[in-house]
Write a protein that holds these residues in place. Structure first.
Motif, short mmCIF file in Angstrom:
data_model
loop_
_atom_site.label_atom_id
_atom_site.label_comp_id
_atom_site.label_asym_id
_atom_site.label_seq_id
_atom_site.Cartn_x
_atom_site.Cartn_y
_atom_site.Cartn_z
N ASP A 1 -31.15 -70.42 20.91
CA ASP A 1 -32.09 -71.41 21.45
C ASP A 1 -33.54 -70.93 21.30
O ASP A 1 -34.44 -71.73 21.00
CB ASP A 1 -31.78 -71.68 22.92
N GLN B 1 -34.72 -68.94 18.96
CA GLN B 1 -35.09 -69.08 17.55
C GLN B 1 -35.45 -70.52 17.21
O GLN B 1 -36.41 -70.79 16.48
CB GLN B 1 -33.94 -68.60 16.67
N ILE B 2 -34.67 -71.45 17.75
CA ILE B 2 -34.94 -72.87 17.49
C ILE B 2 -36.28 -73.27 18.10
O ILE B 2 -37.09 -73.97 17.47
CB ILE B 2 -33.80 -73.73 18.05
N ILE B 3 -36.53 -72.82 19.34
CA ILE B 3 -37.79 -73.16 20.00
C ILE B 3 -38.98 -72.55 19.25
O ILE B 3 -40.02 -73.19 19.05
CB ILE B 3 -37.76 -72.69 21.46
N ARG B 4 -38.82 -71.28 18.84
CA ARG B 4 -39.91 -70.61 18.12
C ARG B 4 -40.20 -71.30 16.80
O ARG B 4 -41.37 -71.52 16.43
CB ARG B 4 -39.54 -69.15 17.91
N ALA B 5 -39.15 -71.64 16.05
CA ALA B 5 -39.34 -72.31 14.77
C ALA B 5 -40.00 -73.67 14.96
O ALA B 5 -40.88 -74.07 14.18
CB ALA B 5 -38.00 -72.46 14.05
N ASP B 6 -39.59 -74.38 15.99
CA ASP B 6 -40.18 -75.68 16.26
C ASP B 6 -41.66 -75.54 16.61
O ASP B 6 -42.50 -76.34 16.16
CB ASP B 6 -39.42 -76.35 17.41
N ALA B 7 -41.98 -74.52 17.43
CA ALA B 7 -43.38 -74.31 17.81
C ALA B 7 -44.23 -73.93 16.60
O ALA B 7 -45.38 -74.41 16.44
CB ALA B 7 -43.46 -73.22 18.88
N GLU B 8 -43.70 -73.07 15.73
CA GLU B 8 -44.45 -72.68 14.54
C GLU B 8 -44.66 -73.87 13.61
O GLU B 8 -45.73 -74.01 12.99
CB GLU B 8 -43.70 -71.55 13.82
N ALA B 9 -43.65 -74.72 13.51
CA ALA B 9 -43.80 -75.91 12.67
C ALA B 9 -44.88 -76.84 13.23
O ALA B 9 -45.70 -77.39 12.48
CB ALA B 9 -42.47 -76.63 12.57
N LYS B 10 -44.89 -77.00 14.55
CA LYS B 10 -45.92 -77.85 15.17
C LYS B 10 -47.31 -77.24 14.99
O LYS B 10 -48.30 -77.95 14.73
CB LYS B 10 -45.61 -78.04 16.64
#
Length: 285
Positions: free
Chosen positions: A217, A219-228
């Motif tokens: 979870d 990793q998913i949150i971090r990747a989503d934040a970096e994408a944003k």
């Protein structure tokens, strides 16, 4: 001769005693808390002050009664709630864990005539209910994992045991009021240690699973934040590329020339004025 008997004080005393014995054998007081079953030649003939649901104290069949002296016998049955205890009953749960169970059941005699016919006395019905309670507990807990007794499902298990026991106990004229398990423990020795080892292993596996899910979870949150963040930077660059380039250069300068945490501002860099890294200072006043 009868006059002589009446004048004899010993004869009078004997006659008075016989009269008292006759009265005592004929008249009996039935208390509010008891039910009375009259047996004539050991055959039940009537019931007095039998339990009635919803009856009010003082408005029952208790009081003075008459019976045939020396022929009728009274069997007293308590009208209050009675207990039957069960100690150290061995039970095997559905997950094959041996348990030692202490339990009790509360019951009330609602049909004293049936109780007297089948169990003869209060002690007899208590003795008859003990194996029935043990059987009900074994059958119910045998279909349940041991952990159920540590969850809110415990109440449902108690209700199932009570229903099982009621079906078996109705033949004795009793109503089961409540059933409770006081405690259910593992027996001492290797079975307990084995159960503890299994529980420890299960908890470790559960902890590993939770940590893996948390890492996933994160990793998913971090990747989503970096994408944003990348999307925000891209949108800013498209609005004013020149200002964005200047802002990024200022961030780089601050990082480069600020030095280290131990020696702030101590960084020395030698660059040519025409170096592209210093382009932001060219032609600016």
């Amino acid at each position: 001769m009868s006059r002589n008997l009446l004048r004899n004080p010993i004869s009078l005393a004997i006659m008075a005693l016989l009269v008292l014995i006759l009265i005592g054998s004929t008249l009996t007081i039935v208390p509010e808390t008891s039910q009375a079953v009259i047996l004539r030649f050991e055959q039940p003939v009537r019931t007095i002050n039998a339990y009635q649901k919803g009856e009010r104290f003082g408005n029952t069949g208790a009081g003075l009664i008459m019976r045939v002296p020396f022929i009728d016998r009274i069997v007293w049955v308590d009208k209050r709630i009675l207990d039957v205890e069960l100690d150290n009953q061995p039970v095997l749960s559905s997950d094959q864990l041996p348990l030692e169970v202490d339990a009790y059941a509360r019951f009330r005699v609602v049909d004293p005539l049936k109780m007297v016919v089948t169990a003869r006395s209060e002690e007899g019905v208590t003795a008859a209910l003990q194996p029935l309670l043990a059987n009900s507990i074994r059958n119910e807990l045998g279909n349940q994992p041991s952990a159920t007794l540590l969850t809110p499902e415990r109440e449902r298990v108690m209700e199932n045991i009570q229903a099982r026991l009621q079906r078996l106990a109705s033949q004795y004229g009793v109503a089961i009021v409540d059933v409770r398990i006081k405690h259910a423990d593992l027996p001492e020795g290797s079975p307990m240690q084995s159960a503890l080892d299994r529980m420890k292993s299960a908890r470790k596996q559960q902890a590993t699973t939770i940590r893996a899910q948390g890492y996933r979870d994160a990793q998913i949150i971090r990747a989503d934040a970096e994408a944003k963040a990348a999307a925000i930077y891209a949108a800013s660059f498209n609005k004013d590329p020149e200002f964005y380039d200047f802002y990024r250069a200022m961030q780089s300068y601050r990082t480069t020339f600020s030095g280290t945490a131990q020696q702030p501002g101590s960084t020395s860099i030698i660059l040519s004025p025409e170096n592209s890294y210093l382009r932001q200072f060219v032609g600016r006043k």
